[in-house]
Enzyme design. Structure first.
Site, PDB file in Angstrom:
ATOM      1  N   GLN A 213       0.843  -1.200   0.000  1.00  0.00           N
ATOM      2  CA  GLN A 213       0.000   0.000   0.000  1.00  0.00           C
ATOM      3  C   GLN A 213       0.873   1.243   0.000  1.00  0.00           C
ATOM      4  O   GLN A 213       1.901   1.298   0.675  1.00  0.00           O
ATOM      5  CB  GLN A 213      -0.887   0.029   1.241  1.00  0.00           C
ATOM      6  N   THR A 214       0.431   2.254  -0.725  1.00  0.00           N
ATOM      7  CA  THR A 214       1.132   3.528  -0.707  1.00  0.00           C
ATOM      8  C   THR A 214       0.137   4.652  -0.962  1.00  0.00           C
ATOM      9  O   THR A 214      -0.888   4.450  -1.606  1.00  0.00           O
ATOM     10  CB  THR A 214       2.256   3.562  -1.763  1.00  0.00           C
ATOM     11  N   ARG A 215       0.454   5.825  -0.407  1.00  0.00           N
ATOM     12  CA  ARG A 215      -0.327   7.022  -0.694  1.00  0.00           C
ATOM     13  C   ARG A 215       0.576   8.096  -1.311  1.00  0.00           C
ATOM     14  O   ARG A 215       0.195   9.254  -1.410  1.00  0.00           O
ATOM     15  CB  ARG A 215      -0.995   7.550   0.582  1.00  0.00           C
ATOM     16  N   ASN A 216       1.778   7.674  -1.715  1.00  0.00           N
ATOM     17  CA  ASN A 216       2.751   8.572  -2.353  1.00  0.00           C
ATOM     18  C   ASN A 216       3.218   7.968  -3.666  1.00  0.00           C
ATOM     19  O   ASN A 216       3.050   6.766  -3.900  1.00  0.00           O
ATOM     20  CB  ASN A 216       3.959   8.780  -1.433  1.00  0.00           C
ATOM     21  N   GLY A 307       5.824  -0.895   6.331  1.00  0.00           N
ATOM     22  CA  GLY A 307       6.994  -0.030   6.319  1.00  0.00           C
ATOM     23  C   GLY A 307       7.256   0.649   7.642  1.00  0.00           C
ATOM     24  O   GLY A 307       6.509   0.499   8.615  1.00  0.00           O
ATOM     25  N   ARG A 308       8.314   1.397   7.688  1.00  0.00           N
ATOM     26  CA  ARG A 308       8.658   2.187   8.872  1.00  0.00           C
ATOM     27  C   ARG A 308       7.592   3.253   9.092  1.00  0.00           C
ATOM     28  O   ARG A 308       7.185   3.941   8.172  1.00  0.00           O
ATOM     29  CB  ARG A 308      10.033   2.834   8.666  1.00  0.00           C
ATOM     30  N   ASP A 309       7.121   3.381  10.330  1.00  0.00           N
ATOM     31  CA  ASP A 309       6.073   4.349  10.695  1.00  0.00           C
ATOM     32  C   ASP A 309       4.869   4.214   9.761  1.00  0.00           C
ATOM     33  O   ASP A 309       4.334   5.198   9.251  1.00  0.00           O
ATOM     34  CB  ASP A 309       6.618   5.776  10.673  1.00  0.00           C
ATOM     35  N   HIS A 310       4.429   2.981   9.556  1.00  0.00           N
ATOM     36  CA  HIS A 310       3.314   2.699   8.648  1.00  0.00           C
ATOM     37  C   HIS A 310       2.056   3.433   9.109  1.00  0.00           C
ATOM     38  O   HIS A 310       1.649   3.341  10.264  1.00  0.00           O
ATOM     39  CB  HIS A 310       3.059   1.187   8.617  1.00  0.00           C
ATOM     40  N   ALA A 311       1.429   4.170   8.199  1.00  0.00           N
ATOM     41  CA  ALA A 311       0.201   4.927   8.465  1.00  0.00           C
ATOM     42  C   ALA A 311       0.377   5.940   9.590  1.00  0.00           C
ATOM     43  O   ALA A 311      -0.584   6.304  10.263  1.00  0.00           O
ATOM     44  CB  ALA A 311      -0.970   4.001   8.773  1.00  0.00           C
TER      45      ALA A 311
END
Length: 333
Positions: A213-216, A307-311
């Site tokens: 998942q990504t928002r970037n 990932g690191r610091d997910h969400a």
């Protein structure tokens, strides 16, 4: 030691595969859209029942309820499930679920409703999407929800700010019968439901799938990370960017989707699938990471990259992170 490039977690648990795919969360992929005869009945009913116009977040939640991404939920949560999610990260029956999915209304709207009543759910143009059968109405304890779900009362957190300043005073819960999916006029061929993703997997013979998942926009390190995850898990890739309500200030999804389409050409042939997710993110850190993983399980993923610091929403008003950088990975491990 946590992997700074991301962690891949096996989501299949003890369930046997559904044919050759991972079982949906709760054992069955929910589908809330009714047949044509029932649609006619509900459309006639809508002439005699109150209506609610849904917000952007509510539209996202309704779409993912209707298409099965929020399986095993069959509607907006009633109070017993809501309380259980807050206290135990699970539904009342013990099924893991970390995020409350409730329909908020104003005090005025709540005063006009009662348990046992049906309610038409409409988009901002008045188009009817579903009928909700109200089971329960209750006053929201926003301070408790903020502290429990977000671990904060600081309105620098976008989820806390939304809860305090945009969410109505009451929640209503109840079963949903879907009539029409929310309308979209862009990237229609990429807006795949869990059933459609699973059908593609079956057609291509995919048995293992990593969700990302990504928002970037996808940058080079993330591209390499997904390739590494595919190799380690011996799996294909579901690249599933969020195109619903994300963090304020994010790049618009029209631009991002074009970036994903361009990047997709650099993956090995027939090894990845691009599918858009109309999710309203809460930016709730570890709880949200678990939520994201369960959603991808419903899409057929056997693994999910955390990932690191997910969400995570960034820094609080004191300039410190809201969540520890590897808290999400630790919760899912």
């Amino acid at each position: 030691m946590a992997d700074p490039m991301g962690v891949r977690r096996d989501l299949s648990g003890r369930n046997e595969a559904l044919k050759h795919l991972v079982m949906p969360h709760g054992g069955e992929l929910v589908h809330l859209t009714v047949d044509e005869d029932r649609k006619d009945v509900l459309k006639d009913l809508s002439l005699h029942i109150p209506s609610i116009i849904l917000s952007e977040r509510q539209l996202c939640d309704l779409e993912l309820l209707m298409n099965g991404a929020f399986s095993p939920l069959t509607g907006f949560m009633a109070n017993p499930d809501y309380e259980s999610v807050l206290d135990r990260l699970s539904l009342q029956d013990g099924t893991i679920w970390p995020m409350p999915i409730c329909l908020d209304v104003s005090e005025t709207e709540a005063s006009r409703l009662e348990s046992g009543q049906s309610l038409a759910l409409r988009d901002p143009e008045g188009f009817m999407l579903a009928v909700m059968h109200v089971e329960e109405i209750w006053l929201i304890d926003k301070k408790r929800e903020a502290q429990t779900i977000y671990g904060a009362m600081d309105t620098t957190h976008p989820g806390v700010d939304y809860l305090f300043h945009k969410t109505g005073s009451h929640y209503i819960g109840g079963r949903v019968e879907g009539i029409n999916m929310p309308l979209h006029f862009d990237f229609k061929h990429l807006r795949l439901t869990p059933r459609e993703v699973r059908a593609v997997c079956a057609k291509l013979g995919w048995r293992r799938m990593v969700g990302f998942q990504t928002r970037n926009p996808l940058h080079r390190a993330q591209f390499e990370m997904t390739l590494r995850a595919m190799r380690e898990a011996k799996a294909n890739l579901l690249l599933q960017p969020v195109v619903g309500h994300t963090k304020p200030g994010d790049i618009d999804y029209y631009t991002r989707v074009r970036c994903y389409q361009s990047a997709s050409r650099h993956y090995p042939p027939n090894m990845m699938l691009l599918s858009l997710l109309p999710l309203a993110m809460r930016m709730a850190g570890p709880r949200e990471a678990l939520w994201h993983a369960l959603i991808r399980k419903n899409y057929g993923c056997t693994h999910f990259i955390v990932g690191r610091d997910h969400a995570g929403p960034g820094l609080n008003k004191e300039g410190r992170p809201f969540y520890e950088p590897y808290a999400s990975q630790e919760l899912l491990s």
